[in-house]
Every structure is written in structure tokens, then in C-alpha cells.
Design an enzyme around this catalytic site. Structure first.
Site, PDB file in Angstrom:
ATOM      1  N   HIS A 161      -7.005 -39.454 -55.245  1.00  0.00           N
ATOM      2  CA  HIS A 161      -8.052 -40.158 -54.496  1.00  0.00           C
ATOM      3  C   HIS A 161      -7.517 -40.573 -53.139  1.00  0.00           C
ATOM      4  O   HIS A 161      -6.336 -40.877 -52.978  1.00  0.00           O
ATOM      5  CB  HIS A 161      -8.576 -41.384 -55.248  1.00  0.00           C
ATOM      6  CG  HIS A 161      -7.510 -42.306 -55.741  1.00  0.00           C
ATOM      7  ND1 HIS A 161      -6.766 -42.034 -56.861  1.00  0.00           N
ATOM      8  CD2 HIS A 161      -7.061 -43.488 -55.270  1.00  0.00           C
ATOM      9  CE1 HIS A 161      -5.906 -43.017 -57.075  1.00  0.00           C
ATOM     10  NE2 HIS A 161      -6.048 -43.912 -56.113  1.00  0.00           N
ATOM     11  N   HIS A 188      -8.170 -43.388 -50.164  1.00  0.00           N
ATOM     12  CA  HIS A 188      -8.793 -44.674 -49.824  1.00  0.00           C
ATOM     13  C   HIS A 188      -9.293 -44.609 -48.380  1.00  0.00           C
ATOM     14  O   HIS A 188      -8.545 -44.198 -47.486  1.00  0.00           O
ATOM     15  CB  HIS A 188      -7.767 -45.809 -49.882  1.00  0.00           C
ATOM     16  CG  HIS A 188      -7.156 -46.062 -51.228  1.00  0.00           C
ATOM     17  ND1 HIS A 188      -7.480 -47.151 -51.993  1.00  0.00           N
ATOM     18  CD2 HIS A 188      -6.232 -45.379 -51.942  1.00  0.00           C
ATOM     19  CE1 HIS A 188      -6.772 -47.134 -53.118  1.00  0.00           C
ATOM     20  NE2 HIS A 188      -5.998 -46.061 -53.105  1.00  0.00           N
TER      21      HIS A 188
HETATM   22  P1  AMP Z   1      -4.229 -46.382 -56.475  1.00  0.00           P
HETATM   23  O1  AMP Z   1      -3.427 -47.626 -56.692  1.00  0.00           O
HETATM   24  O2  AMP Z   1      -4.051 -45.737 -55.144  1.00  0.00           O
HETATM   25  O3  AMP Z   1      -4.062 -45.429 -57.631  1.00  0.00           O
HETATM   26  O4  AMP Z   1      -5.717 -46.853 -56.391  1.00  0.00           O
HETATM   27  C1  AMP Z   1      -6.530 -47.079 -57.475  1.00  0.00           C
HETATM   28  C2  AMP Z   1      -7.647 -47.893 -56.909  1.00  0.00           C
HETATM   29  O5  AMP Z   1      -8.711 -47.802 -57.802  1.00  0.00           O
HETATM   30  C3  AMP Z   1      -7.318 -49.374 -56.716  1.00  0.00           C
HETATM   31  O6  AMP Z   1      -7.528 -49.720 -55.367  1.00  0.00           O
HETATM   32  C4  AMP Z   1      -8.298 -50.066 -57.659  1.00  0.00           C
HETATM   33  O7  AMP Z   1      -8.795 -51.256 -57.105  1.00  0.00           O
HETATM   34  C5  AMP Z   1      -9.385 -49.026 -57.834  1.00  0.00           C
HETATM   35  N1  AMP Z   1     -10.109 -49.056 -59.092  1.00  0.00           N
HETATM   36  C6  AMP Z   1      -9.602 -49.160 -60.324  1.00  0.00           C
HETATM   37  N2  AMP Z   1     -10.584 -49.095 -61.243  1.00  0.00           N
HETATM   38  C7  AMP Z   1     -11.734 -48.906 -60.549  1.00  0.00           C
HETATM   39  C8  AMP Z   1     -13.101 -48.753 -60.921  1.00  0.00           C
HETATM   40  N3  AMP Z   1     -13.497 -48.778 -62.205  1.00  0.00           N
HETATM   41  N4  AMP Z   1     -14.029 -48.600 -59.950  1.00  0.00           N
HETATM   42  C9  AMP Z   1     -13.650 -48.594 -58.642  1.00  0.00           C
HETATM   43  N5  AMP Z   1     -12.379 -48.731 -58.231  1.00  0.00           N
HETATM   44  C10 AMP Z   1     -11.437 -48.888 -59.170  1.00  0.00           C
END
Ligand code: AMP
Length: 142
Positions: free
Chosen positions: A106, A108
Site C-alpha cells: 500500500h 500512503h
Molecule cells: P503500514 O504501517 O504502512 O503497514 O500501514 C498500515 C496502515 O493501515 C496504518 O496507517 C493503519 O492506520 C492503517 N489501517 C490498519 N487497519 C486499517 C483499516 N481497517 N482501515 C483503514 N486503515 C487501516
């Protein structure tokens, strides 16, 4: 979790892709899905994920980057416009040591304003009403 592990189809973004858990969706086509981060580092913080089952940076097929990054650019443009942002950060945390917590690739999209500090990564849950309103604004700007 080891970065050498295969893709796990029970990760939370795979569940979102399959519609098993809800999200504040802003964009979807055959290539990508974009939705709001529920623990945003800034208002309008959006995540873009490929529809391909890919763990991270080094697993994405070469020919998938172009179409995927076109979606990232398109959504980033809408986020910037909708949120009245002055700048944008694109971020990708790769591997556990790189800060990755969800092992489906993903990107951001984080809106930025002069003098406004980012909130900490993955720390503060946003109110559903605010996420809903921001998602509506971004959808309208697409
Ligand atoms: P990363 O740490 O780059 O793997 O980012 C994962 C991101 O996903 C974090 O910023 C979380 O806040 C976000 N996240 C986790 N669960 C969800 C969810 N159910 N819906 C939307 N964002 C989420």
C-alpha cells in the site's frame, strides 16, 4: 513476522478487498482500491492498494507499477484538491523493520500544510463521522 513469508490472504487489506470488512472507500477500479486510513497522520490520509495479492515493494510485477502508480497519482490529486492541501507525502513502509504493519502493498497519500506537523504513524483512531465526511469530499474531487 518475517519479510520472507508468502502473501497471507487473511491480512486486513485482503479482507477489505473481498468486502469482508468495511472501509471509507474513495476510489476503485480493476487495478486499485483507495480508502481512508482509520488512524490518519493528517486529515484526508488515504491508502491505495493494488488488487494484486502482493506483500510489498519487491513483490510487485514490473508491468504492474505503471498502472498502479497512475491510480496513486489520480487519487493524490483528488486528496490534495478536496483537503485544500499545500503538499503531499507519498509513503510506503516496507518490511516489519521498515514500519510495515499490514502485509499487502500500500501507498500512503498524506496531505501536508505549512507548519502542520504529522500525527504519529498508526496511533490515533479518527472518528467515523470525520472519515465519512473526508471520504465524501475526496470522492467528489475525483
Ligand atoms: P503500514 O504501517 O504502512 O503497514 O500501514 C498500515 C496502515 O493501515 C496504518 O496507517 C493503519 O492506520 C492503517 N489501517 C490498519 N487497519 C486499517 C483499516 N481497517 N482501515 C483503514 N486503515 C487501516
Amino acid at each position: 513476522m518475517s519479510d520472507k513469508e508468502p502473501y497471507q490472504p487473511d491480512n486486513i487489506f485482503a479482507k477489505i478487498l473481498r468486502g469482508e470488512i468495511p472501509c471509507h472507500r474513495v476510489f476503485e477500479d480493476d487495478t486499485a482500491l483507495a480508502f481512508l486510513d482509520i488512524l490518519p497522520q493528517a486529515d484526508g490520509h488515504t491508502l491505495v492498494i493494488p488488487k494484486l495479492a502482493v506483500r510489498g515493494l519487491f513483490d510487485m510485477p514490473d508491468d504492474a507499477w505503471g498502472p498502479f502508480m497512475q491510480r496513486v497519482q489520480k487519487v493524490a490529486s483528488a486528496v490534495k484538491k478536496a483537503m485544500g492541501a499545500e503538499g503531499i507525502n507519498l509513503r510506503q513502509f516496507d518490511g516489519a523493520a521498515g514500519g510495515q504493519t499490514v502485509f499487502h502493498l500500500h501507498v500512503h497519500i498524506i496531505p501536508r500544510w505549512e507548519g502542520v506537523a504529522l500525527r504519529r504513524h498508526g496511533e490515533l483512531m479518527e472518528k467515523p463521522d470525520i472519515l465519512k465526511a473526508n471520504a465524501e469530499k475526496i470522492r467528489a474531487a475525483l
